[in-house]
Design a protein around this motif. Structure first.
Motif: not given
Length: 679
Positions: A245-247, A371-375, A378-382, A384-392
């Motif tokens: 989905l990300h790509f 933590g968000m930056k490290y994800f 390192t994540l295949l499905d990195a 930015l929008e989903s990671d920001a929501l998750g960490w917030q």
């Protein structure tokens, strides 16, 4: 219209349900283009595993396009818009088609592309290929953006019209003259990365038709028991669709429609478990939608907390803690297993992502952006929008996030998500012989049990870096500091004695640690030539130059300190190889690695302006749903304030926040609405 069309591929690497490609095919000859300009992403340069996936996906897309009559033209650049302009001049293209993206960097870039190319006489059209509904289509009864996921998703599911049906791939493509714009070789990996990347191919198959296979496998298999099995970390119970989905290898519309078909089928059969599974899986799709919705309406959500008082939280700036967490040496087996899996595979089960990120921000109290930056790295499905929501959400920095004072005990989470300890044993072989009774808390195991399992705590497996009881005490102390600073600042502002604090001026962000910090080069953005007069309606985005200029004005007038004065320092005398000591646990205190036990404040970048006029959309009518590149409303942040009501929901985002309800005076959104606008 004469001349060929350029179809600009980004994170939509598929030929099926691709509105931009379909529009290009309808217009005549097509040049399919991908521009690799990672420097434009600043600190968010794609990580190793993400680049590996992109390389494979582009090769697959090129093969698919060749089977249809054309090829994928690849270009290396540091400025996508300049490269597009060169392509237009060399090929004589008269049209540019592309699909929308919603992260802040893309909003800026896409707006500039339309300004520059339109000024050159190119017809530029953009499309929705990434969402069920565009962000400007989903509003509350007052016409304002939603402030909680529950309200947003309820509105999505009750929209008066269904999401567009997915498009079929084109039968064939008439190719433009590719000899006028030869491809450039793209390098996504160096020699040192190839060995590790080769292992990824054993577990993953990038490419749009492989994404279809993964979707079909999930719908016909694990989906029916998703509600029962989704929490199991030791088995393949999720869809594994997130990197696809990300790509953009599969469209969210196709996922939604196929899953809804199953929902109707199971409802007719009276299969309640299947219906519940569908609802929960669609909710995960909804969270992805909401992440883009938040990014569009609050474009700095990847940098700043959305609740204003969280800017006063005294985050612990400690590279020692950060390194221990990354290496999976915290002494908490479930956390360590997750971090080692992440490093080895580029993947984490969503439950384990919650566990390791919660430990990061609540137990270690490290800045959530680290933590968000490290994800991201390192994540295949990195994403930015989903990671920001998750960490917030985990940090409690959004209205419907987790309670600020909530700490999840990894020991209890272990028996919830890995009851038999199989996940821990797989990734922590040093604990493989430990009985299940002690697998998630080896520090409580009798010496005889540890000896029989070959475990020496503090030697071949670390003691806990900090006890949970000590972490709770430290979290309460930090929250007290936060509320005190927030109350002091609010009182000063009300008395008119501290006008530099508040929404109009934010301090500098805590710098990323050096070992994960990417070189940022904003010269390309800042030195852009002025755009032409706006002659069409489109997304409007924050002006990078105006934000920088306003910040310089503020600092020169003494409203706030300079970035250099306010940036939190990273200690230089940290012993990163020091093992946690047993007395750390016994004394119940943090192993402080900072000089003088100081706790630097969490600061934020400047650039928000209280004195700017509210922006309004030139055209935000949901009735004008032009799928093939018609009117797109002007980009405008939310004109509403966050509601104080937190909607309860036991499945993640949407949980009621008793903590915030006890502090209603501070439940306020940082003002991200009053942004300088381009155009």
């Amino acid at each position: 219209m004469s001349g060929c069309s350029i179809v600009w591929f980004r994170r939509d690497l598929r030929v099926e349900d691709n509105p931009a490609l379909a529009a290009g095919v309808r217009s005549g000859s097509v040049l399919a283009v991908f521009i690799w300009a990672p420097e434009e992403e600043g600190a968010y340069y794609p990580g190793r595993v993400s680049r590996w996936w992109l390389k494979q996906s582009l090769a697959y897309l090129d093969s698919s396009l060749r089977s249809l009559g054309t090829c994928l033209i690849t270009k290396r650049s540091t400025d996508s818009v300049s490269s597009l302009l060169e392509l237009v001049k060399s090929t004589g293209a008269t049209q540019l088609f592309f699909n929308h993206l919603y992260d802040p960097m893309s909003l800026v870039r896409d707006h500039r592309a339309k300004e520059v190319l339109t000024a050159q006489g190119v017809n530029v059209r953009s499309f929705n290929a990434d969402l069920l509904y565009e962000p400007w289509e989903v509003n509350d009864d007052q016409g304002h953006p939603f402030t909680t996921f529950a309200g947003f998703w309820e509105k999505c599911l009750s929209m008066p019209y269904d999401p567009e049906a997915p498009l079929l791939p084109p039968m064939r493509i008439i190719s433009g003259d590719v000899s006028k714009c030869p491809s450039e070789a793209l390098v996504f990996e160096d020699e040192s990365e190839k060995g590790s990347n080769a292992l990824l191919a054993r577990a993953w198959s990038p490419g749009w038709s492989n994404a279809d296979k993964a979707l079909t496998t999930f719908i016909n298999g694990p989906l029916i028991e998703y509600s029962k099995n989704r929490r199991k970390a030791d088995s393949a119970t999720t869809s594994f669709l997130s990197p696809h989905l990300h790509f953009g290898e599969v469209s969210v519309r196709k996922v939604f429609h196929l899953v809804r078909i199953k929902q109707v089928l199971w409802a007719n059969e009276g299969n309640k478990a299947g219906e519940e599974s569908v609802n929960l899986f669609l909710k995960s799709i909804g969270l992805r939608e909401y992440s883009r919705y938040m990014s569009f309406n609050h474009p700095y959500s990847h940098e700043r907390p959305l609740l204003g008082h969280l800017k006063y939280f005294p985050w612990v700036v400690d590279e020692g803690y950060f390194k221990v967490w990354r290496q999976g040496r915290t002494g908490y087996p479930l956390v360590d297993a997750g971090m080692r899996e992440l490093w080895a595979t580029g993947w984490l089960h969503d439950r384990i992502r919650v566990v390791v990120s919660s430990f990061f921000v609540k137990v270690l109290q490290l800045p959530w952006r680290w933590g968000m930056k490290y994800f991201w790295d390192t994540l295949l499905d990195a994403d930015l929008e989903s990671d920001a929501l998750g960490w917030q959400y985990i940090s409690g920095t959004i209205p419907d996030g987790r309670e600020l004072d909530r700490i999840d005990n990894p020991q209890f989470e272990g028996y919830k998500f890995d009851p038999n300890g199989e996940y821990v044993r797989r990734w922590l072989p040093e604990l493989a012989r430990l009985p299940t009774e002690w697998i998630h808390h080896p520090w409580n195991a009798p010496e005889s049990v540890l000896q029989a399992a070959g475990i020496e705590l503090g030697s071949n497996y670390p003691l806990p870096i900090v006890s949970i009881d000590a972490a709770k005490v430290r979290l309460q102390d930090a929250l007290s500091i936060m509320w005190q600073h927030e109350a002091t600042s609010r009182a000063a502002i009300e008395n008119g004695t501290e006008e530099g604090l508040g929404d109009s001026a934010e301090s500098a962000l805590i710098a990323f640690p050096e070992d994960i910090q990417m070189e940022e080069n904003h010269e390309t953005m800042q030195n852009n030539p002025p755009g032409p007069v706006r002659r069409y309606e489109d997304q409007m985005v924050p002006s990078i130059t105006s934000l920088v200029r306003a910040y310089e004005d503020e600092t020169s007038s003494g409203i706030q300190n300079s970035v250099g004065d306010t940036r939190a320092e990273v200690p230089a005398n940290v012993n990163l190889n020091e093992e946690p000591r047993r007395d750390t646990l016994n004394e119940g205190v943090f192993r402080e690695l900072r000089p003088n036990n100081t706790r630097p404040m969490y600061n934020f970048s400047p650039g928000l302006h209280n004195d700017a006029e509210d922006s309004t959309a030139e055209s935000s009518s949901a009735s004008r749903r032009e799928r093939d590149g018609g009117v797109v409303p002007v980009w405008s942040p939310s004109a509403s304030s966050f509601s104080d009501q937190i909607v309860g929901d036991e499945n993640g985002i949407g949980n009621s926040s008793a903590f915030l309800q006890r502090h209603p005076q501070s439940h306020q959104i940082i003002n991200l609405r009053r942004l300088s606008q381009t155009g």
